[in-house]
Write an enzyme that holds these catalytic residues in place. Structure first.
Site, PDB file in Angstrom:
ATOM      1  N   GLU A   1       1.939   4.890   1.109  1.00  0.00           N
ATOM      2  CA  GLU A   1       2.925   5.662   0.336  1.00  0.00           C
ATOM      3  C   GLU A   1       2.448   7.089   0.107  1.00  0.00           C
ATOM      4  O   GLU A   1       1.334   7.301  -0.391  1.00  0.00           O
ATOM      5  CB  GLU A   1       3.155   4.969  -1.026  1.00  0.00           C
ATOM      6  CG  GLU A   1       4.239   5.652  -1.844  1.00  0.00           C
ATOM      7  CD  GLU A   1       4.555   4.926  -3.157  1.00  0.00           C
ATOM      8  OE1 GLU A   1       4.274   3.709  -3.260  1.00  0.00           O
ATOM      9  OE2 GLU A   1       5.072   5.580  -4.074  1.00  0.00           O
TER      10      GLU A   1
ATOM     11  N   LYS B   1       3.942  -0.051 -12.173  1.00  0.00           N
ATOM     12  CA  LYS B   1       3.862   0.002 -10.710  1.00  0.00           C
ATOM     13  C   LYS B   1       3.059   1.238 -10.301  1.00  0.00           C
ATOM     14  O   LYS B   1       2.242   1.192  -9.377  1.00  0.00           O
ATOM     15  CB  LYS B   1       5.274   0.037 -10.106  1.00  0.00           C
ATOM     16  CG  LYS B   1       5.324  -0.114  -8.598  1.00  0.00           C
ATOM     17  CD  LYS B   1       5.203   1.196  -7.831  1.00  0.00           C
ATOM     18  CE  LYS B   1       5.278   0.967  -6.318  1.00  0.00           C
ATOM     19  NZ  LYS B   1       5.057   2.201  -5.544  1.00  0.00           N
TER      20      LYS B   1
ATOM     21  N   ASP C   1      -8.796  -8.760  -3.459  1.00  0.00           N
ATOM     22  CA  ASP C   1      -7.550  -9.526  -3.528  1.00  0.00           C
ATOM     23  C   ASP C   1      -6.547  -8.781  -4.422  1.00  0.00           C
ATOM     24  O   ASP C   1      -6.507  -8.964  -5.635  1.00  0.00           O
ATOM     25  CB  ASP C   1      -7.879 -10.923  -4.106  1.00  0.00           C
ATOM     26  CG  ASP C   1      -6.687 -11.864  -4.072  1.00  0.00           C
ATOM     27  OD1 ASP C   1      -5.541 -11.386  -3.987  1.00  0.00           O
ATOM     28  OD2 ASP C   1      -6.909 -13.088  -4.141  1.00  0.00           O
TER      29      ASP C   1
ATOM     30  N   HIS D   1       6.915  14.865  -4.329  1.00  0.00           N
ATOM     31  CA  HIS D   1       6.995  13.625  -3.560  1.00  0.00           C
ATOM     32  C   HIS D   1       7.815  13.816  -2.286  1.00  0.00           C
ATOM     33  O   HIS D   1       7.447  13.349  -1.220  1.00  0.00           O
ATOM     34  CB  HIS D   1       7.631  12.548  -4.433  1.00  0.00           C
ATOM     35  CG  HIS D   1       7.607  11.191  -3.829  1.00  0.00           C
ATOM     36  ND1 HIS D   1       6.474  10.419  -3.800  1.00  0.00           N
ATOM     37  CD2 HIS D   1       8.575  10.472  -3.210  1.00  0.00           C
ATOM     38  CE1 HIS D   1       6.752   9.276  -3.200  1.00  0.00           C
ATOM     39  NE2 HIS D   1       8.010   9.286  -2.828  1.00  0.00           N
TER      40      HIS D   1
END
Ligand code: NAD
Length: 427
Positions: free
Chosen positions: A84, A261, A277, A374
Site C-alpha cells: 500500500e 486499521k 504471524d 496519498h
C-alpha cells in the site's frame, strides 16, 4: 477464466512445476504467465514448497526501510513489507517528528500468553475448579515437559487459571499462563495444552475438547508514547484536530475500525518483513480493542506547552525466533537490519511504529486531508497498472494528479500520447 471443475485428485502430491502446469492447463495461462510464475526470487521454489502446501510459485512485494526511529534512546532502521502506498513515507516522517520531541518511549510486558483447554461434560464445575487448582504444580510440571529450552531458562508454563464461560454450562476452561520468551509461542503452547489434557480429564471427570493457544494476549502488551512538537506539525489547530479525530474514534466504531486499521498498516508491514504471524497480530489487536466496547488503541492529549502527546497500548505476540522467522533468508536479513535482540524489544519498536503510523494519518486528516499525499502515491500504482515502464511512471503519475483524474484508462491515454500516439504497452 475461472476453472470449470476445481476437483483435482492428488494435487498435493505433485511437484511445484507439475502443479503449475496443471493450473496453467485448467485456467489457460499463457506461456508468458507461466514463465512469470516460475521466477521465484531469493526464496527458491523448494524452500517455499517446504513451508506451505500446494505451492506453485512465490509472490514478491516491496521491502522498504523506514528511517528516523528512535525508541528508548536507541536508533533503528525499520524494515517494512507492504504493497500500500504512503505507509512507509508517513511512518518515516512521523518518526522524524517524534525524534525531535525525544523519540518514542516504550515498554513491553513479559511475554506471557494463554493456552486454552476446554473441558466439556464436567459433572460439577465448582468441584472441578478446586480439583484443578489443587493439582496446579503437577499440571504445570507436565506442561513444562513440552519445552526443555523454556524450562531450562526458567520460562515456560508459570500459572493456571480456571474459568467458567457464561452460557457454557457443564464446562470449564483452563488457561495455562506461559512465558514463551522470544518466540511467538503458538506451537509450544499448543503442545503444552495437548500434553496436560489427559491429566485435566482425569482430575475433572470431563472430556477435553479444544486444546489451543489464545490469540488474545492481554498479558503480552506493549505501550509507547511520543511528543509531537506543535510547531513541527502545523500548530495548535492541527494539534486540536488530531485530538478531535482521536475522540471521534473513541466514540464511533465505524471510525475506530479505520483508525485501528491505520495502526496495523505500520505494525503489519514490519511483521510481514520479519515473517511474524500478522494474522494473529490482527486478531489480537482488534479483540483487545473490543474489550469493553471497540475503541482506539491510541490516545492523544496536549501537554502544558501545547505539544501533542500520543500514546498506544497494543497486545503483541511476536517473536525473533521460531515459526518461519528463521526459514526465509530475507526475513532473517530484515531482522538484522532492525536489530531487535529479543521479542520485547521488537514489541517496543512495533508499538512505536503503530503510534507513528496513526499520528501520521490523523495529522494528514486533520491538516491537508489524506488524499493529497496519498493520491500522488496511488497515481504511481495506477501508472504501473496501465503499463508504464519505470522511467515513465513519474511523468504519468504527475499528469494524473494535475488533471485530478486518477484512472487506469486515463493513464493509458497519457502513455499513448507520451509514446507519440502508439498502441501503448498495456499488457
Ligand atoms: P516454534 O514452534 O518454532 O517454537 C519456538 C522454538 O524456538 C522452540 O523450539 C524453542 O525451544 C526455541 N527457542 C530457542 N530460543 C528461544 C528463546 N529465546 N525463546 C523462545 N523460544 C526459543 O515457534 P512458535 O513461536 O511456538 O510458533 C510460531 C508459529 O506457529 C508461527 O509460524 C505461527 O504462524 C504458527 N501458528 C500460529 C497459530 C495461531 O493461532 N496464531 C496456531 C498454530 C501455529
Amino acid at each position: 477464466m475461472a476453472v470449470r471443475d476445481s476437483r483435482i485428485s492428488g494435487f498435493f502430491r505433485l511437484t511445484p512445476v507439475e502443479r503449475l502446469r496443471k493450473v496453467a492447463e485448467l485456467v489457460g495461462l499463457t506461456e508468458q504467465e507461466v514463465a512469470t510464475l516460475q521466477m521465484t526470487g531469493s526464496m527458491g521454489i523448494d524452500v517455499a514448497d517446504k513451508l506451505v502446501e500446494n505451492v506453485i510459485s512465490t509472490l514478491e512485494m516491496p521491502l522498504s526501510v523506514a528511517p528516523n526511529f528512535r525508541v528508548n534512546g536507541k536508533d533503528y532502521l525499520v524494515p517494512m513489507a507492504i504493497e500500500e502506498p504512503s505507509v512507509v513515507a508517513a511512518c518515516s516522517n512521523a518518526a522524524r517528528i517524534a525524534r525531535e520531541g525525544g523519540g518514542f518511549r516504550a515498554y513491553a510486558t513479559e511475554p506471557l500468553m494463554y493456552g486454552q483447554v476446554q473441558v466439556i461434560g464436567v459433572p460439577d464445575p465448582n468441584v472441578a475448579r478446586v480439583e484443578i487448582l489443587s493439582r496446579k504444580s503437577e499440571i504445570l510440571e507436565l506442561a513444562n515437559t513440552a519445552s526443555q529450552t523454556l524450562k531450562s531458562r526458567g520460562a515456560g508454563a508459570r500459572d493456571l487459571q480456571v474459568r467458567e464461560v457464561p452460557g457454557l454450562e457443564g464446562q470449564v476452561v483452563v488457561h495455562l499462563v506461559v512465558d514463551v520468551m522470544d518466540a511467538m509461542g503458538a506451537n509450544v503452547i499448543n503442545t503444552m495444552c495437548e500434553r496436560v489434557a489427559p491429566l485435566i480429564e482425569e482430575v475433572t471427570g470431563g472430556r477435553v475438547n479444544l486444546r489451543i493457544l489464545g490469540n488474545l494476549t492481554p498479558l503480552r502488551t506493549a505501550y509507547a508514547w511520543a511528543r509531537f512538537r506543535k510547531e513541527l506539525i502545523g500548530g495548535e489547530e492541527v494539534v486540536n484536530g488530531v485530538v478531535e479525530a482521536w475522540r471521534f474514534a473513541q466514540m464511533d466504531i465505524f471510525r475506530a475500525a479505520t483508525h485501528n486499521k491505520g495502526i496495523m498498516n505500520g505494525i503489519d508491514a514490519v511483521l510481514v518483513a520479519t515473517l511474524n504471524d500478522w494474522r494473529a497480530a490482527e486478531a489480537n489487536a482488534h479483540a483487545y480493542a473490543a474489550i469493553g466496547g471497540y475503541r482506539s488503541l491510541t490516545r492523544y492529549s496536549v501537554d502544558s506547552n501545547g505539544n501533542l502527546i500520543g500514546s498506544i497500548e497494543v497486545p503483541l505476540a511476536v517473536g525473533v525466533v521460531g515459526g518461519t522467522t528463521g526459514a526465509v533468508e530475507k526475513a532473517r536479513i530484515a531482522r538484522k537490519i532492525l536489530g531487535a535482540s529479543d521479542a520485547r524489544e521488537l514489541a517496543c519498536i512495533l508499538a512505536s511504529v503503530g503510534l507513528a503510523q496513526n499520528f501520521a494519518a490523523l495529522r494528514a486528516l486533520a491538516d491537508e486531508g489524506i488524499q493529497r499525499g496519498h493520491m500522488s502515491l496511488h497515481a504511481r500504482n495506477v501508472a504501473v497498472t496501465a503499463g508504464a515502464s519505470p522511467p515513465e511512471v513519474d511523468a504519468v503519475a504527475k499528469r494524473l494528479v494535475e488533471e485530478g483524474r486518477i484512472s487506469v484508462s486515463r493513464a493509458r491515454e497519457i502513455l499513448q500520447e507520451m509514446r507519440g500516439g502508439g498502441s501503448g504497452n498495456n499488457k
